[in-house]
Design a protein around this motif. Structure first.
Motif, mmCIF file in Angstrom:
data_model
loop_
_atom_site.group_PDB
_atom_site.id
_atom_site.type_symbol
_atom_site.label_atom_id
_atom_site.label_comp_id
_atom_site.label_asym_id
_atom_site.label_seq_id
_atom_site.Cartn_x
_atom_site.Cartn_y
_atom_site.Cartn_z
ATOM 1 N N GLY A 1 0.934 -1.263 -0.008
ATOM 2 C CA GLY A 1 0.137 0.181 0.050
ATOM 3 C C GLY A 1 0.947 1.139 -0.025
ATOM 4 O O GLY A 1 -0.011 2.340 -0.309
ATOM 5 N N ILE A 2 1.903 1.060 0.361
ATOM 6 C CA ILE A 2 2.864 2.210 0.311
ATOM 7 C C ILE A 2 3.905 2.189 -0.857
ATOM 8 O O ILE A 2 4.114 2.912 -1.775
ATOM 9 C CB ILE A 2 3.518 2.777 1.656
ATOM 10 C CG1 ILE A 2 2.584 2.598 2.724
ATOM 11 C CG2 ILE A 2 4.771 3.687 1.235
ATOM 12 C CD1 ILE A 2 1.927 3.963 2.417
ATOM 13 N N ASP A 3 4.920 0.842 -0.800
ATOM 14 C CA ASP A 3 5.823 0.653 -1.759
ATOM 15 C C ASP A 3 5.840 -0.431 -2.455
ATOM 16 O O ASP A 3 6.439 -0.765 -3.420
ATOM 17 C CB ASP A 3 7.368 0.773 -1.213
ATOM 18 C CG ASP A 3 7.387 -0.233 -0.017
ATOM 19 O OD1 ASP A 3 6.645 -1.144 0.059
ATOM 20 O OD2 ASP A 3 8.507 -0.266 0.716
ATOM 21 N N THR A 4 4.714 -1.244 -2.368
ATOM 22 C CA THR A 4 4.159 -2.313 -3.240
ATOM 23 C C THR A 4 2.635 -2.496 -3.289
ATOM 24 O O THR A 4 1.967 -1.887 -2.413
ATOM 25 C CB THR A 4 4.711 -3.602 -2.439
ATOM 26 O OG1 THR A 4 4.710 -4.696 -3.706
ATOM 27 C CG2 THR A 4 4.464 -3.910 -1.443
ATOM 28 N N ASP A 5 2.189 -3.254 -3.930
ATOM 29 C CA ASP A 5 0.758 -3.242 -3.927
ATOM 30 C C ASP A 5 0.118 -3.809 -2.605
ATOM 31 O O ASP A 5 0.700 -4.803 -2.025
ATOM 32 C CB ASP A 5 0.477 -4.510 -5.047
ATOM 33 C CG ASP A 5 0.365 -4.249 -6.447
ATOM 34 O OD1 ASP A 5 0.483 -2.968 -6.577
ATOM 35 O OD2 ASP A 5 0.448 -4.922 -7.314
ATOM 36 N N GLY A 6 -0.968 -2.960 -2.249
ATOM 37 C CA GLY A 6 -1.618 -3.271 -1.014
ATOM 38 C C GLY A 6 -2.884 -4.025 -1.047
ATOM 39 O O GLY A 6 -3.076 -4.703 -2.084
ATOM 40 N N GLY A 7 -3.763 -3.871 0.059
ATOM 41 C CA GLY A 7 -4.637 -4.618 0.217
ATOM 42 C C GLY A 7 -6.377 -4.155 0.047
ATOM 43 O O GLY A 7 -7.191 -4.592 0.618
ATOM 44 N N MET A 8 -6.324 -3.203 -0.773
ATOM 45 C CA MET A 8 -7.601 -2.790 -1.002
ATOM 46 C C MET A 8 -7.932 -3.386 -2.355
ATOM 47 O O MET A 8 -7.951 -3.163 -3.425
ATOM 48 C CB MET A 8 -7.722 -0.996 -1.501
ATOM 49 C CG MET A 8 -7.573 -0.233 -0.141
ATOM 50 S SD MET A 8 -8.076 1.445 -0.622
ATOM 51 C CE MET A 8 -7.583 2.149 1.136
ATOM 52 N N ALA A 9 -8.051 -4.753 -2.370
ATOM 53 C CA ALA A 9 -8.242 -5.739 -3.115
ATOM 54 C C ALA A 9 -8.888 -7.067 -2.590
ATOM 55 O O ALA A 9 -9.292 -6.932 -1.539
ATOM 56 C CB ALA A 9 -6.986 -6.042 -4.000
ATOM 57 N N ASP A 10 -9.251 -7.914 -3.454
ATOM 58 C CA ASP A 10 -9.760 -9.180 -2.964
ATOM 59 C C ASP A 10 -8.849 -9.928 -2.386
ATOM 60 O O ASP A 10 -9.401 -10.801 -1.661
ATOM 61 C CB ASP A 10 -10.453 -9.983 -4.415
ATOM 62 C CG ASP A 10 -11.720 -9.125 -4.823
ATOM 63 O OD1 ASP A 10 -12.333 -8.692 -4.025
ATOM 64 O OD2 ASP A 10 -11.869 -9.316 -6.337
ATOM 65 N N LEU A 11 -7.707 -9.988 -2.944
ATOM 66 C CA LEU A 11 -6.641 -10.724 -2.202
ATOM 67 C C LEU A 11 -5.394 -9.889 -1.780
ATOM 68 O O LEU A 11 -4.897 -9.042 -2.689
ATOM 69 C CB LEU A 11 -6.190 -12.041 -3.157
ATOM 70 C CG LEU A 11 -7.429 -13.181 -3.715
ATOM 71 C CD1 LEU A 11 -6.776 -13.862 -4.877
ATOM 72 C CD2 LEU A 11 -7.327 -13.915 -2.271
#
Length: 345
Positions: free
Chosen positions: A115-125
């Protein structure tokens, strides 16, 4: 899967279809995200404040406050099982560097920060690792605690560091009783005997602060610095916890701090300008606070399970993420946190 992604700084994120993450390493853990907190840091990310610091390539997925259900684990994972409900420490850490070995997870030398320097969790997985997973005690649901993964953890970490300074009879001032501050109030009343004054510009937030145990509440109306001085007998507070960190609270917080006191900076966005002669002659300390440790998060979950820390939330479906961000930005969530529910659980 669906994911809330930033495509351009200064432009509202969109909900996109992206490939599912996959377990490839022995310590990987794949989590179905049941709840993802919406934090003011997300607004700062969208504004571009983190662009140079994070070095992330756009587009990427927001979300650093995550809780959900374990759906797949790597071959070496032993601390969680498929089906476990977990809250995730914000950082994915290595466990091998000196800070990790000292329990100082947040300063891991090899960390990733979803969510800051890599893909975060506002997602299904969300793909994380075993070190980030804290199993939830019985009775806690992901939506109840997701926003504690950063906002609550940061509040707990700051208060936990301040507690040794707050002996019986000491005075603490808390600036900002919103989504972060209302958790700080609860942690402070649970862990400290200090007398507490809360300052906020919202009457509703101050009402919540009173319900949570604040002995004094002060409306930020331009005369609040003087009001705090009156409450503290003109001496100021032993500890000031600034959960705003912008819009003038930086100067006000220092002014409210007594000689030999400590000003804790938790919220950010502004700038601190303190004459060095004041720092020396008044012998005040300025203390920065960045998230918290794995142990902090585990301790916070125990307080939550006992009902000593609760958060007011407003839930949104994942597709309504732009609405949640807009509500947060425009102050429509006084004393509450926005939580996205990609997959209810």
């Amino acid at each position: 899967m669906r994911a809330v992604r930033v495509h351009e700084y200064g432009v509202q994120p969109t909900v996109d279809e992206v490939p599912d993450p996959r377990v490839t390493g022995p310590l990987d853990v794949l989590v179905q995200v049941n709840a993802a907190g919406v934090c003011r840091t997300d607004l700062h990310v969208v504004e571009g404040q983190w662009a140079d610091r994070s070095g992330v390539d756009l587009p990427y997925v927001l979300g650093h406050e995550n809780a959900g259900t374990v759906v797949e684990i790597g071959s070496a994972v032993t601390n969680v099982l498929v089906g476990d409900k977990v809250i995730l420490h914000p950082l994915v850490t290595c466990g091998l560097c000196r800070p990790c070995r000292a329990g100082d997870d947040v300063h891991c030398e090899n960390s990733a920060f979803p969510g800051i320097d890599t893909d975060g969790g506002m997602a299904d997985l969300l793909l994380t690792n075993a070190r980030a997973c804290v199993r939830l005690p019985d009775g806690l649901a992901p939506a109840d605690v997701a926003a504690l993964a950063d906002a609550g953890l940061t509040a707990y970490h700051a208060v936990r560091r301040a507690v040794p300074l707050l002996y019986p009879g000491a005075h603490a001032v808390l600036l900002g009783a919103g989504g972060l501050g209302h958790i700080g109030i609860q942690v402070l009343t649970a862990l400290s005997p200090a007398e507490l004054t809360v300052v906020d510009r919202s009457e509703e937030a101050l009402s919540v602060a009173e319900e949570l145990g604040a002995q004094h509440t002060v409306l930020a109306d331009g005369t609040h610095t003087e009001a705090v001085a009156d409450i503290t007998g003109g001496r100021g507070a032993r500890v000031v916890l600034d959960f705003v960190g912008e819009g003038g609270t930086e100067k006000e917080g220092v002014a409210m701090t007594r000689d030999a006191g400590s000003y804790f900076v938790i919220g950010y966005g502004g700038a601190l300008d303190v004459p060095t002669i004041d720092v020396v002659s008044r012998e005040i300390s300025v203390v920065g606070n960045l998230v918290g440790t794995y142990n902090d998060l585990d301790e916070l979950m125990h307080l939550a399970a006992r009902g000593q820390v609760r958060q007011r939330t407003r839930t949104y479906p994942l597709d309504a993420a732009p609405d949640a961000l807009d509500d947060l930005e425009h102050g429509r969530l006084p004393g509450a946190r926005a939580v996205l529910e990609p997959v209810a659980g």
